[in-house]
Design an enzyme around this catalytic site. Structure first.
Site, mmCIF file in Angstrom:
data_model
loop_
_atom_site.group_PDB
_atom_site.id
_atom_site.type_symbol
_atom_site.label_atom_id
_atom_site.label_comp_id
_atom_site.label_asym_id
_atom_site.label_seq_id
_atom_site.Cartn_x
_atom_site.Cartn_y
_atom_site.Cartn_z
ATOM 1 N N LYS A 42 -4.068 -21.840 -61.426
ATOM 2 C CA LYS A 42 -3.683 -20.614 -62.092
ATOM 3 C C LYS A 42 -3.400 -20.857 -63.570
ATOM 4 C CE LYS A 42 -0.969 -19.196 -58.071
ATOM 5 N NZ LYS A 42 0.415 -18.897 -57.627
ATOM 6 N N GLY A 43 -3.136 -22.119 -63.928
ATOM 7 C CA GLY A 43 -2.574 -22.435 -65.237
ATOM 8 C C GLY A 43 -3.370 -21.952 -66.434
ATOM 9 N N GLU A 98 -9.730 -25.242 -68.815
ATOM 10 C CA GLU A 98 -8.597 -25.837 -68.091
ATOM 11 C C GLU A 98 -7.354 -25.803 -68.991
ATOM 12 O OE1 GLU A 98 -7.013 -26.473 -65.642
ATOM 13 O OE2 GLU A 98 -7.447 -28.433 -64.755
ATOM 14 N N ASP A 99 -6.199 -25.701 -68.385
ATOM 15 C CA ASP A 99 -4.967 -25.686 -69.168
ATOM 16 C C ASP A 99 -4.667 -27.048 -69.780
ATOM 17 O OD1 ASP A 99 -4.428 -26.903 -66.706
ATOM 18 O OD2 ASP A 99 -2.780 -25.574 -66.165
ATOM 19 N N ASP A 102 -4.685 -34.283 -67.666
ATOM 20 C CA ASP A 102 -3.613 -35.264 -67.552
ATOM 21 C C ASP A 102 -4.254 -36.589 -67.124
ATOM 22 O OD1 ASP A 102 -1.095 -36.357 -67.279
ATOM 23 O OD2 ASP A 102 -0.593 -35.302 -65.451
ATOM 24 N N LYS A 130 -3.367 -34.936 -72.426
ATOM 25 C CA LYS A 130 -2.404 -36.055 -72.447
ATOM 26 C C LYS A 130 -3.206 -37.340 -72.313
ATOM 27 C CE LYS A 130 1.251 -33.801 -69.770
ATOM 28 N NZ LYS A 130 2.007 -33.908 -68.493
ATOM 29 N N PHE A 151 6.361 -33.221 -69.645
ATOM 30 C CA PHE A 151 5.990 -32.118 -68.761
ATOM 31 C C PHE A 151 6.167 -30.814 -69.513
ATOM 32 C CE2 PHE A 151 6.148 -29.077 -65.327
ATOM 33 C CZ PHE A 151 5.076 -29.504 -64.562
ATOM 34 N N VAL A 152 5.074 -30.050 -69.621
ATOM 35 C CA VAL A 152 5.126 -28.820 -70.406
ATOM 36 C C VAL A 152 4.955 -27.584 -69.529
ATOM 37 C CG1 VAL A 152 4.412 -29.866 -72.595
ATOM 38 C CG2 VAL A 152 2.669 -29.046 -70.999
ATOM 39 N N ASP A 158 3.223 -23.766 -65.273
ATOM 40 C CA ASP A 158 4.435 -23.519 -64.484
ATOM 41 C C ASP A 158 5.207 -24.788 -64.150
ATOM 42 O OD1 ASP A 158 2.559 -24.627 -62.575
ATOM 43 O OD2 ASP A 158 3.910 -23.911 -61.012
ATOM 44 N N ARG A 164 5.484 -19.301 -66.347
ATOM 45 C CA ARG A 164 4.096 -19.020 -66.761
ATOM 46 C C ARG A 164 4.012 -17.953 -67.852
ATOM 47 N NH1 ARG A 164 0.548 -21.654 -63.212
ATOM 48 N NH2 ARG A 164 1.176 -21.704 -61.031
HETATM 49 P P1 5GP Z 1 -4.954 -34.166 -63.679
HETATM 50 O O1 5GP Z 1 -5.845 -34.090 -62.495
HETATM 51 O O2 5GP Z 1 -5.716 -34.245 -64.989
HETATM 52 O O3 5GP Z 1 -3.938 -35.243 -63.557
HETATM 53 O O4 5GP Z 1 -4.054 -32.881 -63.649
HETATM 54 C C1 5GP Z 1 -4.405 -31.698 -64.226
HETATM 55 C C2 5GP Z 1 -3.519 -30.587 -63.710
HETATM 56 O O5 5GP Z 1 -2.172 -31.025 -63.499
HETATM 57 C C3 5GP Z 1 -3.416 -29.502 -64.738
HETATM 58 O O6 5GP Z 1 -4.443 -28.568 -64.580
HETATM 59 C C4 5GP Z 1 -2.061 -28.908 -64.444
HETATM 60 O O7 5GP Z 1 -2.170 -27.962 -63.423
HETATM 61 C C5 5GP Z 1 -1.259 -30.063 -63.931
HETATM 62 N N1 5GP Z 1 -0.435 -30.643 -65.004
HETATM 63 C C6 5GP Z 1 -0.611 -31.812 -65.649
HETATM 64 N N2 5GP Z 1 0.323 -32.009 -66.587
HETATM 65 C C7 5GP Z 1 1.112 -30.916 -66.537
HETATM 66 C C8 5GP Z 1 2.261 -30.507 -67.300
HETATM 67 O O8 5GP Z 1 2.764 -31.174 -68.212
HETATM 68 N N3 5GP Z 1 2.788 -29.286 -66.970
HETATM 69 C C9 5GP Z 1 2.278 -28.499 -65.994
HETATM 70 N N4 5GP Z 1 2.878 -27.339 -65.774
HETATM 71 N N5 5GP Z 1 1.209 -28.864 -65.258
HETATM 72 C C10 5GP Z 1 0.626 -30.048 -65.543
#
Ligand code: 5GP
Length: 176
Positions: A42-43, A98-99, A102, A130, A151-152, A158, A164
């Site tokens: 949803k982000g 994508e939001d 990470d 990140k 963590f944002v 969220d 959100r």
């Molecule tokens: P990845 O698979 O790249 O580790 O994770 C990506 C997803 O993790 C993002 O789409 C998001 O939903 C969640 N995520 C990663 N870092 C953060 C953060 O700092 N805050 C929030 N709210 N979600 C995050």
């Protein structure tokens, strides 16, 4: 988390200014042909809404639901498609929106899934990145901001489904 506190990292104005730049770059870069913007729920819902209005060319919008985080701030490492696309993407240019990238686990999985459907191209637009936490290499063509390992929340992001609706992107930390 006890007494969570939010500290503004990027203001509404900074976010909107950066999205206008990304939209202009996307408008300039894309050749003719179908462009399908794939928003990741949803982000990314607010980022999609603002980005498509900053792109000045015809496009279509679809959404995919992916869950990788459980209820909390630590990645489970598991990726699950919770809602698939409604559209066919064969032969189209696909822009995944994508939001935040990470570890890269979510997007590297998603790219593999979508490649099998034979789009003409696949690119990623991520509002936040990140880089320190990357475990899988993912090509981010359009990046809003690089951020440190924090963590944002806000602007679609969220913590346990809260925050959100904040206009700004904020760092969430444990209060005293
Ligand atoms: P990845 O698979 O790249 O580790 O994770 C990506 C997803 O993790 C993002 O789409 C998001 O939903 C969640 N995520 C990663 N870092 C953060 C953060 O700092 N805050 C929030 N709210 N979600 C995050």
């Amino acid at each position: 988390m006890n007494n969570p506190q939010t500290t503004v990292l990027f203001s509404d104005e900074q976010i909107q200014a950066r999205i206008r730049e990304l939209g202009a770059a996307i408008t300039r870069d894309y050749p003719a042909g179908d462009l399908i913007v794939v928003g990741i729920l949803k982000g990314a819902f607010l980022f999609v809404a603002d980005l498509v209005r900053a792109i000045e060319r015809p496009l279509k919008v679809d959404f995919m639901g992916i869950s990788s985080y459980g209820r909390g701030t630590i990645s489970s490492g598991e990726v699950k498609v919770t809602k698939d696309l409604d559209m066919q993407i064969e032969g189209a240019h696909v822009l995944i929106v994508e939001d935040i990238v990470d570890t890269g686990v979510t997007l590297s999985y998603l790219i593999e899934v979508l490649k099998q459907r034979k789009p003409q191209s696949i690119q990623i637009a991520a509002l936040l990145d990140k880089p320190e936490r990357r475990r899988r290499e993912v090509p981010v063509a359009y990046r809003g901001f690089s951020i440190p390992d924090a963590f944002v929340v806000g602007y679609g992001l969220d913590f346990d489904e809260n925050y959100r609706g904040l206009k700004d992107i904020c760092v969430l930390s444990e209060g005293a």
